[in-house]
Motif scaffolding. Structure first.
Motif, PDB file in Angstrom:
ATOM      1  N   GLY A 172       0.810  -1.213   0.000  1.00 49.03           N
ATOM      2  CA  GLY A 172       0.000   0.000   0.000  1.00 49.03           C
ATOM      3  C   GLY A 172       0.842   1.261   0.000  1.00 49.03           C
ATOM      4  O   GLY A 172       0.540   2.224  -0.718  1.00 49.03           O
ATOM      5  N   ARG A 173       1.890   1.277   0.793  1.00 44.71           N
ATOM      6  CA  ARG A 173       2.765   2.459   0.822  1.00 44.71           C
ATOM      7  C   ARG A 173       3.506   2.621  -0.496  1.00 44.71           C
ATOM      8  O   ARG A 173       3.733   3.746  -0.965  1.00 44.71           O
ATOM      9  N   GLN A 174       3.918   1.501  -1.086  1.00 47.52           N
ATOM     10  CA  GLN A 174       4.636   1.557  -2.356  1.00 47.52           C
ATOM     11  C   GLN A 174       3.725   2.018  -3.491  1.00 47.52           C
ATOM     12  O   GLN A 174       4.130   2.838  -4.330  1.00 47.52           O
ATOM     13  N   ALA A 175       2.504   1.513  -3.513  1.00 47.76           N
ATOM     14  CA  ALA A 175       1.590   1.823  -4.613  1.00 47.76           C
ATOM     15  C   ALA A 175       0.766   3.082  -4.366  1.00 47.76           C
ATOM     16  O   ALA A 175       0.182   3.636  -5.297  1.00 47.76           O
ATOM     17  N   GLY A 176       0.704   3.529  -3.098  1.00 46.17           N
ATOM     18  CA  GLY A 176      -0.035   4.744  -2.794  1.00 46.17           C
ATOM     19  C   GLY A 176      -1.536   4.595  -2.850  1.00 46.17           C
ATOM     20  O   GLY A 176      -2.238   5.493  -3.324  1.00 46.17           O
ATOM     21  N   GLY A 177      -2.050   3.458  -2.376  1.00 47.68           N
ATOM     22  CA  GLY A 177      -3.489   3.243  -2.393  1.00 47.68           C
ATOM     23  C   GLY A 177      -3.912   2.245  -1.343  1.00 47.68           C
ATOM     24  O   GLY A 177      -3.080   1.731  -0.581  1.00 47.68           O
ATOM     25  N   THR A 178      -5.193   1.965  -1.289  1.00 47.48           N
ATOM     26  CA  THR A 178      -5.743   0.981  -0.364  1.00 47.48           C
ATOM     27  C   THR A 178      -5.609  -0.406  -0.964  1.00 47.48           C
ATOM     28  O   THR A 178      -5.930  -0.622  -2.137  1.00 47.48           O
TER      29      THR A 178
ATOM     30  N   GLY B 185      -2.129  -9.061 -18.219  1.00 47.15           N
ATOM     31  CA  GLY B 185      -1.516  -9.595 -17.006  1.00 47.15           C
ATOM     32  C   GLY B 185      -2.094  -9.038 -15.725  1.00 47.15           C
ATOM     33  O   GLY B 185      -1.708  -9.444 -14.625  1.00 47.15           O
ATOM     34  N   TYR B 186      -3.057  -8.135 -15.823  1.00 45.97           N
ATOM     35  CA  TYR B 186      -3.701  -7.582 -14.638  1.00 45.97           C
ATOM     36  C   TYR B 186      -5.067  -7.022 -15.035  1.00 45.97           C
ATOM     37  O   TYR B 186      -5.348  -6.769 -16.213  1.00 45.97           O
ATOM     38  N   ALA B 187      -5.930  -6.829 -14.021  1.00 41.79           N
ATOM     39  CA  ALA B 187      -7.265  -6.281 -14.250  1.00 41.79           C
ATOM     40  C   ALA B 187      -7.316  -4.840 -13.775  1.00 41.79           C
ATOM     41  O   ALA B 187      -6.613  -4.454 -12.837  1.00 41.79           O
ATOM     42  N   VAL B 188      -8.154  -4.059 -14.431  1.00 35.69           N
ATOM     43  CA  VAL B 188      -8.372  -2.677 -13.998  1.00 35.69           C
ATOM     44  C   VAL B 188      -9.847  -2.349 -14.194  1.00 35.69           C
ATOM     45  O   VAL B 188     -10.447  -2.735 -15.196  1.00 35.69           O
ATOM     46  N   GLU B 189     -10.445  -1.722 -13.205  1.00 37.65           N
ATOM     47  CA  GLU B 189     -11.842  -1.278 -13.345  1.00 37.65           C
ATOM     48  C   GLU B 189     -11.964   0.145 -12.834  1.00 37.65           C
ATOM     49  O   GLU B 189     -11.271   0.560 -11.912  1.00 37.65           O
ATOM     50  N   ARG B 190     -12.849   0.861 -13.476  1.00 36.43           N
ATOM     51  CA  ARG B 190     -13.077   2.264 -13.134  1.00 36.43           C
ATOM     52  C   ARG B 190     -14.546   2.474 -12.807  1.00 36.43           C
ATOM     53  O   ARG B 190     -15.388   2.366 -13.700  1.00 36.43           O
TER      54      ARG B 190
ATOM     55  N   PRO C 138      -8.574   6.957  -5.833  1.00 36.21           N
ATOM     56  CA  PRO C 138      -9.511   7.816  -6.552  1.00 36.21           C
ATOM     57  C   PRO C 138      -9.280   7.740  -8.065  1.00 36.21           C
ATOM     58  O   PRO C 138      -8.133   7.704  -8.522  1.00 36.21           O
ATOM     59  N   LEU C 139     -10.360   7.722  -8.816  1.00 37.47           N
ATOM     60  CA  LEU C 139     -10.267   7.590 -10.267  1.00 37.47           C
ATOM     61  C   LEU C 139      -9.386   8.681 -10.878  1.00 37.47           C
ATOM     62  O   LEU C 139      -8.609   8.411 -11.799  1.00 37.47           O
ATOM     63  N   ALA C 140      -9.472   9.887 -10.355  1.00 35.04           N
ATOM     64  CA  ALA C 140      -8.703  11.000 -10.919  1.00 35.04           C
ATOM     65  C   ALA C 140      -7.200  10.784 -10.830  1.00 35.04           C
ATOM     66  O   ALA C 140      -6.435  11.392 -11.590  1.00 35.04           O
ATOM     67  N   GLU C 141      -6.769   9.902  -9.918  1.00 35.94           N
ATOM     68  CA  GLU C 141      -5.327   9.661  -9.743  1.00 35.94           C
ATOM     69  C   GLU C 141      -4.795   8.540 -10.629  1.00 35.94           C
ATOM     70  O   GLU C 141      -3.581   8.350 -10.727  1.00 35.94           O
ATOM     71  N   LEU C 142      -5.677   7.794 -11.272  1.00 32.22           N
ATOM     72  CA  LEU C 142      -5.227   6.637 -12.047  1.00 32.22           C
ATOM     73  C   LEU C 142      -4.898   7.041 -13.476  1.00 32.22           C
ATOM     74  O   LEU C 142      -5.666   6.833 -14.414  1.00 32.22           O
ATOM     75  N   THR C 143      -3.724   7.615 -13.644  1.00 29.60           N
ATOM     76  CA  THR C 143      -3.214   7.903 -14.982  1.00 29.60           C
ATOM     77  C   THR C 143      -2.650   6.622 -15.583  1.00 29.60           C
ATOM     78  O   THR C 143      -2.509   5.599 -14.897  1.00 29.60           O
ATOM     79  N   ALA C 144      -2.308   6.662 -16.863  1.00 30.64           N
ATOM     80  CA  ALA C 144      -1.728   5.492 -17.521  1.00 30.64           C
ATOM     81  C   ALA C 144      -0.415   5.086 -16.856  1.00 30.64           C
ATOM     82  O   ALA C 144      -0.128   3.892 -16.681  1.00 30.64           O
ATOM     83  N   VAL C 145       0.380   6.082 -16.465  1.00 29.91           N
ATOM     84  CA  VAL C 145       1.656   5.791 -15.806  1.00 29.91           C
ATOM     85  C   VAL C 145       1.414   5.154 -14.442  1.00 29.91           C
ATOM     86  O   VAL C 145       2.056   4.155 -14.080  1.00 29.91           O
TER      87      VAL C 145
END
Length: 266
Positions: free
Chosen positions: A106-112, A198-203, A231-238
């Motif tokens: 969580g600390r590395q990725a910056g999320g829950t 290789g991974y899932a993403v949902e918005r 938060p959705l606003a933080e999920l950029t492509a990078v």
């Protein structure tokens, strides 16, 4: 309402009606969270006579599995259910391996961070680490959401064998938000994309304003997954790629630990 089929009932074994009805009551109450239900609503949902439902509720209330108000007008899940659920969490050997990694990820990725398991077309949240400043008003552990509407569930479904996938996908997927994928054809296309990526993403598929990235885990049965939500606003492509890389690395590290625990992976 037709009778709910028994889950996992062995062939040739007759269902014990009172036991099945007890399970149905508890599952109905649990599915409502903190929203109590009247006996009339319960009878309608179960297609059962008031007399038998009332007798069952009285027994469960006296045993602590169900709670009611002073007038016995509404019912909700009781404290005994919490004790049973806590025992399940404490007894799961996988969680002893997973939990120490959640805060680091969580600390590395910056999320829950969430760890979940597939259960009859749904994902049950078994462990969570809340990002500081983003703690939820209601704990996520113990929640059960449709697998097709969560990144956790999509990551698990994408890794299932075709036969298991057929039973894991509902014929009419439930819509939780306007963004939820409810077309079986679209869901299969999404699962194919997850396998390639290789991974899932949902918005916003289950919670407005929230996005989530998840990966399946090499655990017994292949029905567990790990996710990071933000938060959705933080999920950029990078950020998406950075989170996916962190998840994959963490899942790989956990798999190495699991492989070294004798008997844990069968």
């Amino acid at each position: 309402m037709t009778a709910r089929p028994a889950v996992g009932q062995p062939h040739g074994v007759r269902e014990v009606k009172s036991a099945a009805r007890t399970i149905e009551v508890l599952e109905l109450l649990a599915s409502r969270g903190n929203s109590p239900i009247t006996i009339r609503e319960l009878c309608a949902a179960m297609d059962a006579p008031r007399s038998s439902v009332y007798a069952l509720l009285r027994t469960l209330t006296e045993a602590g599995w169900v709670r009611t108000d002073a007038a016995r007008a509404t019912y909700s899940i009781g404290i005994r259910a919490l004790l049973a659920g806590t025992t399940y969490l404490d007894a799961d050997p996988l969680l002893r391996v997973v939990r120490p990694h959640l805060a680091l990820l969580g600390r590395q990725a910056g999320g829950t961070v969430n760890f979940g398991r597939l259960d009859a077309g749904h994902v049950v949240y078994l462990a969570s680490w809340e990002a500081p400043g983003r703690e939820r008003a209601a704990p996520r552990v113990g929640r059960r959401l449709p697998a097709h509407a969560t990144a956790l569930g999509l990551a698990i479904l994408a890794g299932l064998a075709p036969r298991d996938l057929r039973s894991g996908l509902p014929e009419a997927p439930e819509r939780l938000t306007p963004a939820t994928i409810t077309s079986p054809t679209a869901l299969r296309r999404e699962l194919a994309a997850i396998r390639r990526r290789g991974y899932a993403v949902e918005r916003e598929q289950n919670t407005p304003g929230i996005a989530c990235v998840a990966v399946g885990m090499a655990t017994p049965g292949g029905r567990d997954a790990l996710s990071v939500s933000l938060p959705l606003a933080e999920l950029t492509a990078v950020r998406e790629r950075e989170i996916a890389d962190a998840l994959l690395a963490s899942a790989s590290a956990m798999a190495d630990v699991l492989a070294g625990v004798e008997g844990l992976l069968g």
